[in-house]
Write a protein that holds these residues in place. Sequence first.
Motif: not given
Length: 360
Positions: A209-228
């Motif tokens: 649910g945390g944000p993925l941001v570019n180097m401008k600090g703008h949200v480009v995605g939301m974390l929902t999954q991870a590798s094992e």
Amino acid sequence: MFVARAITAWRKKMRPRDFSAVVLLCALFAVLLMTQTVRAQTHPLWLQGDPSDTDPDLERLNRAFIRLAEKVRQAVVQVRVEPTKARGSGFIIDPQGYILTAHHVVNEAKEIEIRLANRQRVRGEIVATDAQVDFAIIKINGEGEFPVLPLGDSDVLKVGELVGSLGYPFGLESSLHVGIVSRRGRSQNSSAAFDHIQVDSPANSGESGGPLVNMKGHVVGMLTQASENRTIGFAVPINVIKALIPRLLTGEKIVWGWLGVKLSELTLELADGLGVSPVRGVLVSSVLADQPAGRAGVHSQDVILSVDDIAVDRPSEVLRVIKGTEVGNEVTLTIFRSGETFVVPVKLGNKPGALDDNEG
């Protein structure tokens, strides 16, 4: 008493000049001992670093990451859910306290507690949620003016681009991970069919649910999954979420499509038996009776080569498009059967009940 008498006798036998020499030698030893003690206190065991010994380019990069963390973390929150004890992250997108987080974090929530960056704890409530895309909108109860994160454009991301992810790993303090885009997510033809953005930074428990941001600090995605092993993170492209937010806020219930088939990988042996060359596509293992695919003329042992002109080689690729297209819409399947290739249009229906993950 005996020692004192022995020293007195020794002094009487020793000449004055010899005794003076002994006294001088003792004094020199004492001075040497004091000098070594002072040196040990003045010069520590370690080498102290020189603050001016910096690389200008690395120092600028270091300051850039510090500014990014300070800019973003004020709007990143921790989400605590009862009675499931789930812990996740989220980020504020509106000054009135609207927050984006992952659906699986707040699913079955009866009580939501939100911990802000200033450590203040407030209650929240679910406004809308979508299980297919795996995101939810929650709102802080009460009034206030909250810091927000601006939403960017996930379609312009490039492989190799620097990104940062923020969250509350393991329910602890907020943290920043920096990595690169390993695979860029993309929206496909239908409204919620997409590929996840893959990043080479960790995605630990509690950071969903945390944000993925570019180097401008703008949200480009939301974390929902991870590798094992949690060394690779996967994020929903923010453009997919932005397209659905207005509809969910109006109370619209979005129902995602259902095909009515069971799918499996097309092995080399099966491809040889079916005459598929070159080997490509996804095998239809079975077709459920009186469901959209069956009514449209799809057969068991058909090979699906593409869906809406998107080439497919894994069952998950077919399901991504089907489950991301709304009920009532039509998809076009390119089918290989008995040496022939043809197109089958299928109008998607409602999923009849809980079925396994390879059925769609």
